[in-house]
Write a protein that holds these residues in place. Structure first.
Motif, short mmCIF file in Angstrom:
data_model
loop_
_atom_site.label_atom_id
_atom_site.label_comp_id
_atom_site.label_asym_id
_atom_site.label_seq_id
_atom_site.Cartn_x
_atom_site.Cartn_y
_atom_site.Cartn_z
N ASP A 78 38.89 46.70 20.74
CA ASP A 78 39.51 45.51 21.32
C ASP A 78 38.88 45.26 22.69
O ASP A 78 38.49 46.21 23.37
CB ASP A 78 41.02 45.73 21.47
N THR A 79 38.76 44.00 23.08
CA THR A 79 38.16 43.68 24.37
C THR A 79 39.13 42.85 25.21
O THR A 79 39.95 42.10 24.67
CB THR A 79 36.84 42.90 24.22
N TYR A 80 39.02 43.00 26.52
CA TYR A 80 39.84 42.26 27.48
C TYR A 80 38.95 41.77 28.61
O TYR A 80 37.98 42.44 28.98
CB TYR A 80 40.93 43.16 28.08
N GLU A 81 39.32 40.63 29.18
CA GLU A 81 38.64 40.12 30.36
C GLU A 81 39.54 40.37 31.55
O GLU A 81 40.71 39.98 31.54
CB GLU A 81 38.37 38.62 30.21
N ALA A 82 39.00 41.04 32.57
CA ALA A 82 39.79 41.38 33.74
C ALA A 82 39.09 40.89 35.00
O ALA A 82 37.86 40.90 35.09
CB ALA A 82 39.98 42.89 33.82
N GLY A 83 39.89 40.48 35.96
CA GLY A 83 39.36 40.15 37.27
C GLY A 83 39.15 41.43 38.06
O GLY A 83 39.64 42.50 37.69
N LEU A 84 38.42 41.34 39.17
CA LEU A 84 38.14 42.49 40.01
C LEU A 84 38.57 42.22 41.44
O LEU A 84 38.39 41.10 41.94
CB LEU A 84 36.64 42.78 40.03
N VAL A 85 39.10 43.23 42.11
CA VAL A 85 39.39 43.14 43.53
C VAL A 85 38.18 43.73 44.24
O VAL A 85 37.90 44.92 44.13
CB VAL A 85 40.67 43.91 43.91
N LEU A 86 37.42 42.87 44.94
CA LEU A 86 36.17 43.28 45.58
C LEU A 86 36.18 42.94 47.06
O LEU A 86 36.91 42.06 47.50
CB LEU A 86 34.99 42.56 44.92
N THR A 87 35.32 43.62 47.80
CA THR A 87 35.11 43.28 49.20
C THR A 87 33.97 42.26 49.28
O THR A 87 33.28 42.01 48.30
CB THR A 87 34.74 44.52 50.03
N GLY A 88 33.76 41.69 50.46
CA GLY A 88 32.74 40.65 50.63
C GLY A 88 31.34 41.12 50.33
O GLY A 88 30.56 40.42 49.68
#
Length: 158
Positions: free
Chosen positions: A24-34
């Motif tokens: 199964d696959t999922y699309e996730a956002g990421l918390v990133l720095t600049g």
């Protein structure tokens, strides 16, 4: 300022599809720095050693290498730091129950920008055995040879 549209791929983990059965696959956002975002926009990332884990109801991405930004200063980031994944509660719960089974893990499949936002595609995966990998390679070779034969036949060269 013009808004970005579409997808721009940064990195893909081809080895994951070779080493695992992706269920199964999922699309996730990421918390990133600049500086991480700037490094990703330059197209620099490696997903090969990455995996994801659920800790205390939060999903985390580990082992992914985003190199330091070249023009970064003292505000640069650690290349292999733990990064938070942004998923819905239902998705996190589903992933957590699936990984509680033995042999199931979460692997990053690709990293890309979608409408200007950094996203990662993760997959629930079970490891392949060595003979499964050999069978997959043999099937791919046989399919490729069949396609070549069909192309020769259709072009009239026989």
């Amino acid at each position: 300022m013009v808004k970005e549209r579409g997808q721009k791929f940064v990195a893909q983990n081809r080895k994951a599809r070779h080493d695992y059965h992706i269920e199964d696959t999922y699309e996730a956002g990421l918390v990133l720095t600049g500086t991480e975002v700037k490094s990703l926009r330059a197209g620099r990332a490696s997903l090969v050693d990455g995996w994801a884990i659920v800790i205390d109801g939060e999903a985390w991405l580990e082992g992914v290498h985003i190199p330091e930004y070249v023009q970064g200063t003292w505000t640069n980031h650690a290349p292999r730091r733990r990064r938070k994944l942004l998923l819905n509660r239902k998705e996190i719960d589903k992933i957590a129950t699936a990984t509680s089974e033995s042999g199931t893990t979460i692997v990053p499949l690709s990293m890309y920008f979608k409408d200007g936002k950094a996203k990662v595609e993760i997959g629930l995966a079970k490891g392949k055995r060595q003979y499964d990998k050999r069978q997959a390679v043999a099937k791919r070779d046989a399919d490729r040879e069949a396609q070549r034969a069909m192309a020769r036949f259709n072009s009239g060269k026989r």
